[in-house]
Design an enzyme around this catalytic site. Structure first.
Site, short mmCIF file in Angstrom:
data_model
loop_
_atom_site.label_atom_id
_atom_site.label_comp_id
_atom_site.label_asym_id
_atom_site.label_seq_id
_atom_site.Cartn_x
_atom_site.Cartn_y
_atom_site.Cartn_z
N HIS A 129 0.83 -1.21 0.00
CA HIS A 129 0.00 0.00 0.00
C HIS A 129 0.86 1.26 0.00
O HIS A 129 1.66 1.46 0.90
CB HIS A 129 -0.91 0.03 1.25
N ASN B 139 -4.05 7.43 -12.66
CA ASN B 139 -4.60 8.69 -12.15
C ASN B 139 -3.90 9.01 -10.82
O ASN B 139 -3.77 8.13 -9.97
CB ASN B 139 -6.11 8.57 -11.94
N HIS C 153 -4.68 4.06 -3.37
CA HIS C 153 -3.71 2.95 -3.33
C HIS C 153 -3.28 2.83 -4.79
O HIS C 153 -4.13 2.58 -5.66
CB HIS C 153 -4.42 1.69 -2.82
N HIS D 91 -2.54 2.26 -8.46
CA HIS D 91 -3.03 1.24 -9.42
C HIS D 91 -2.89 1.79 -10.83
O HIS D 91 -2.88 3.00 -11.04
CB HIS D 91 -4.48 0.86 -9.13
P1 AMP Z 1 -9.20 5.73 -9.88
O1 AMP Z 1 -10.42 6.59 -10.11
O2 AMP Z 1 -8.11 5.96 -10.88
O3 AMP Z 1 -8.74 5.80 -8.45
O4 AMP Z 1 -9.69 4.25 -10.18
C1 AMP Z 1 -10.38 3.45 -9.25
C2 AMP Z 1 -11.02 2.37 -10.06
O5 AMP Z 1 -11.42 1.33 -9.17
C3 AMP Z 1 -12.29 2.83 -10.82
O6 AMP Z 1 -12.11 2.62 -12.22
C4 AMP Z 1 -13.38 1.93 -10.24
O7 AMP Z 1 -14.34 1.54 -11.21
C5 AMP Z 1 -12.60 0.75 -9.70
N1 AMP Z 1 -13.25 0.02 -8.62
C6 AMP Z 1 -13.85 0.53 -7.53
N2 AMP Z 1 -14.35 -0.46 -6.75
C7 AMP Z 1 -14.04 -1.63 -7.38
C8 AMP Z 1 -14.28 -3.01 -7.10
N3 AMP Z 1 -14.94 -3.39 -6.01
N4 AMP Z 1 -13.83 -3.94 -7.97
C9 AMP Z 1 -13.16 -3.56 -9.09
N5 AMP Z 1 -12.91 -2.27 -9.41
C10 AMP Z 1 -13.34 -1.32 -8.58
ZN ZN Z 2 -4.23 -0.07 0.19
#
Ligand code: AMP
Ligand code: ZN
Length: 115
Positions: free
Chosen positions: A46, A88, A99, A101
């Site tokens: 994390h 992002n 976190h 990604h």
């Molecule tokens: P960001 O807006 O770049 O922080 O991306 C976060 C991403 O996480 C978004 O595209 C969401 O659709 C995705 N997300 C949120 N909750 C979940 C979940 N439970 N399973 C899979 N993706 C998720």
């Molecule tokens: Zn985390």
């Protein structure tokens, strides 16, 4: 206890369907795919975002991006026509889960829109 959604997925506290897993990363399908093919590569460690990279993390991320672009995008998902990888970063960068990604986007011709 950590209240981070992605940490809970990494630890198995929330069930997720993993497309890929190794000692450093999981790759899962985004819950709200946009475009058609939309996966997330999530480091198991994390930290908030790219601004918190150090040398050790940068090496892992480099390896992760190689796996994402070859094993996952090309071999598993067959994105031969191309794809996009996005991290992002921060509120103005549109980050909602704090976190680190990487979004892997593809499966159709993506627009040139930057935001
Ligand atoms: P960001 O807006 O770049 O922080 O991306 C976060 C991403 O996480 C978004 O595209 C969401 O659709 C995705 N997300 C949120 N909750 C979940 C979940 N439970 N399973 C899979 N993706 C998720
Ligand atoms: Zn985390």
């Amino acid at each position: 206890m950590c209240d981070c959604l992605f940490c809970k997925m990494v630890k198995g506290e929330i069930p997720v369907n993993k497309l890929y897993e190794d000692e450093d990363f999981i790759v899962i399908k985004d819950i709200n795919p946009e475009p058609k093919v939309h996966y997330l590569m999530i480091p198991k460690e994390h930290y908030a975002n790219l601004t918190e990279l150090n040398d050790e993390r940068a090496v892992k991320i480099g390896k992760g991006l190689k796996i994402l672009s070859t094993t996952i995008a090309l071999e598993k998902l067959n994105l031969k026509e191309g794809f996009r990888v996005v991290a992002n970063t921060g509120d103005w960068g549109g980050q909602s889960v704090h976190h680190l990604h990487f979004h892997l986007l593809g499966g159709e011709k993506l627009t040139d829109k930057m935001g």
